[in-house]
Design a protein around this motif. Structure first.
Motif, short mmCIF file in Angstrom:
data_model
loop_
_atom_site.label_atom_id
_atom_site.label_comp_id
_atom_site.label_asym_id
_atom_site.label_seq_id
_atom_site.Cartn_x
_atom_site.Cartn_y
_atom_site.Cartn_z
N GLY A 148 45.12 31.15 44.92
CA GLY A 148 43.86 30.73 44.80
C GLY A 148 42.83 31.65 44.22
O GLY A 148 41.55 31.69 44.27
N LEU A 149 43.30 32.68 43.21
CA LEU A 149 42.59 33.64 42.40
C LEU A 149 42.92 33.45 41.24
O LEU A 149 44.02 32.98 40.67
CB LEU A 149 42.92 34.85 42.75
CG LEU A 149 43.06 35.48 44.43
CD1 LEU A 149 43.70 36.77 44.55
CD2 LEU A 149 41.29 35.70 44.97
N GLU A 150 41.83 33.57 40.37
CA GLU A 150 42.06 33.45 38.90
C GLU A 150 42.92 34.36 38.19
O GLU A 150 42.82 35.59 38.61
CB GLU A 150 40.44 33.42 38.12
CG GLU A 150 39.67 32.24 38.49
CD GLU A 150 40.45 30.94 38.06
OE1 GLU A 150 41.02 30.87 36.88
OE2 GLU A 150 40.48 29.89 38.79
N PRO A 151 43.64 34.36 37.26
CA PRO A 151 44.30 35.30 36.69
C PRO A 151 43.28 36.29 36.09
O PRO A 151 42.25 36.19 35.65
CB PRO A 151 44.88 34.72 35.35
CG PRO A 151 45.20 33.15 35.69
CD PRO A 151 43.72 33.11 36.70
N GLY A 152 43.71 37.61 36.21
CA GLY A 152 43.03 38.78 35.85
C GLY A 152 42.39 39.29 37.18
O GLY A 152 41.49 40.46 36.90
N THR A 153 42.21 38.64 38.37
CA THR A 153 41.60 39.42 39.52
C THR A 153 42.31 40.25 40.00
O THR A 153 43.57 40.56 39.96
CB THR A 153 41.54 38.10 40.65
OG1 THR A 153 40.93 36.82 40.30
CG2 THR A 153 40.90 38.57 41.78
N VAL A 154 41.42 41.30 40.19
CA VAL A 154 42.33 42.77 41.06
C VAL A 154 42.50 42.44 42.60
O VAL A 154 41.52 42.13 43.12
CB VAL A 154 41.41 43.94 40.84
CG1 VAL A 154 42.01 45.09 41.17
CG2 VAL A 154 41.66 44.19 39.08
N VAL A 155 43.46 42.75 43.11
CA VAL A 155 43.66 42.76 44.53
C VAL A 155 44.06 44.36 45.15
O VAL A 155 45.17 44.69 44.73
CB VAL A 155 45.00 41.70 45.12
CG1 VAL A 155 44.92 41.66 46.53
CG2 VAL A 155 44.39 40.37 44.30
N GLN A 198 29.63 46.86 39.72
CA GLN A 198 28.85 45.71 39.64
C GLN A 198 29.13 44.91 38.12
O GLN A 198 28.91 43.66 38.30
CB GLN A 198 27.49 45.82 40.20
CG GLN A 198 27.09 46.07 41.52
CD GLN A 198 25.77 46.18 41.69
OE1 GLN A 198 24.87 46.05 40.91
NE2 GLN A 198 25.48 46.16 42.75
N ASP A 199 29.13 45.71 37.40
CA ASP A 199 29.38 45.02 35.72
C ASP A 199 30.76 45.04 35.48
O ASP A 199 31.03 44.45 34.33
CB ASP A 199 28.57 45.87 35.01
CG ASP A 199 28.73 47.35 34.81
OD1 ASP A 199 29.88 47.68 35.58
OD2 ASP A 199 28.68 47.96 33.91
N ASP A 200 31.82 44.98 36.42
CA ASP A 200 32.97 44.81 35.98
C ASP A 200 33.16 43.31 35.89
O ASP A 200 32.56 42.39 36.56
CB ASP A 200 33.82 45.06 37.12
CG ASP A 200 34.23 46.78 37.19
OD1 ASP A 200 33.89 47.39 36.29
OD2 ASP A 200 34.71 47.02 38.40
#
Length: 327
Positions: A148-155, A198-200
């Motif tokens: 459920g996360l978009e590609p490129g999301t950091v976990v 915040q600007d990532d």
């Protein structure tokens, strides 16, 4: 059994002086402890001189990725190697793993899957023990499939579980199954999350990571050589993981979090998603895009390393020239 393992680990940690303690009395009886898979030994190498200043061990899947990570860290912390020298793979003669050292930071490849990272963890923990490194922090940085996360999301993982939903690392030993509890340092998770800017231009989240024993069937893919379930069954399973708070799937989090916890080492797992598993199984993202995604992991880990070095007397931690710019 899990409770007993937890009590043994806790009892040993109470007497720690900052150096890594082994839970194996046999090691001290050896003439030399040979770290075979990383081509080092406790007598053949001066491990205190080589690695005694290590504060961070960053682990990732492939040798090339960790070489790139080492160069990135070197640039970001302003570490200067002596003129006429270059970064080299310290364990190049092992033909198994690759190790690069930049001042107090080790960048090492762990291969793919629980067995591969398990072997490396045993030897890296012993390396820290023989080197008398004080309070090293281990990071695992790698790619994963998101839920459920978009590609490129950091976990940032705050927990891990295996494919059966168990929060322990089970290993058959002498004909019996030993279960070691999975634990990640909650304070370290919070500190990493606090370093998200915040600007990532991408999202960063925390959650549970599922550790699979296999890339294809073990992760519910339908594109392997074998498949005995339907697309509907796969989707039902993946959605059930989401309801349990699982954000991503990879193949190393359980042994990594269990063995570092058993050793009393602070550790964290930071992964980046390269696809949303609810939308498909095959990785169609171009390699150059995946490389860009992987840089996001290096950025977060290096933010933590720089912050740490800025608050410590870095002059006693590093060999070579060193400078950390103010943020």
């Amino acid at each position: 059994m899990i409770k007993e393992q937890e009590e043994k680990r806790a009892d040993s940690s109470e007497t720690r002086d900052g150096t890594v303690k082994l839970r194996n009395p046999h090691i001290e009886l050896f003439d030399q402890d040979i770290l075979y898979h990383i081509a080092l030994g406790s007598k053949s190498h001066d491990l205190v001189e080589m690695f005694g200043d290590v504060k961070f061990v960053c682990m990732g899947g492939t040798p090339k990725r960790m070489e790139t990570s080492a160069h990135y860290i070197m640039e970001e912390i302003g570490y200067k190697i002596p003129t006429g020298t270059t970064l080299m793979d310290i364990s190049q003669h092992s033909y198994r793993y690759s190790i690069y050292k930049v001042g107090p930071v080790i960048s090492v490849s762990h291969g793919i899957g629980s067995s591969s990272i398990g072997v490396l963890l045993h030897e890296m923990i012993k390396l820290m023990y023989h080197a008398k490194a004080e309070d090293p922090i281990f990071f695992r940085i790698g790619t994963c499939g998101g839920l459920g996360l978009e590609p490129g999301t950091v976990v940032i993982s705050d927990d891990a579980m295996n494919g059966l939903g168990n929060h322990y690392y089970s290993l058959p030993i002498l004909g019996k199954v030993l279960k070691r509890p999975v634990k990640l340092d909650k304070k370290l998770v919070r500190e990493l999350k606090a370093l998200v800017a915040q600007d990532d231009p991408y999202d960063t989240t925390t959650g549970t990571t599922m550790c699979a024993e296999d890339f294809y069937e073990g992760q519910g893919r339908i594109d392997g050589a074998f498949c005995d379930y339907t697309e509907v069954e796969k989707q039902e399973y993946l959605k059930s993981l989401v309801t349990q708070g699982v954000k991503n799937i990879e193949m190393e989090s359980v042994p990594f979090s269990a063995l570092t916890h058993q050793a009393g080492i602070k550790a964290a797992i930071v992964c980046v998603t390269i696809l949303n598993r609810l939308k498909g199984d095959q990785i169609a993202v171009p390699k150059e895009v995946i490389t860009q995604y992987q840089q996001r992991l290096q950025i977060l880990a290096t933010r933590y390393i720089k912050k740490y070095l800025q608050t410590k007397d870095s002059s006693c931690l590093l060999k070579g020239s060193f400078a950390v710019e103010s943020p």
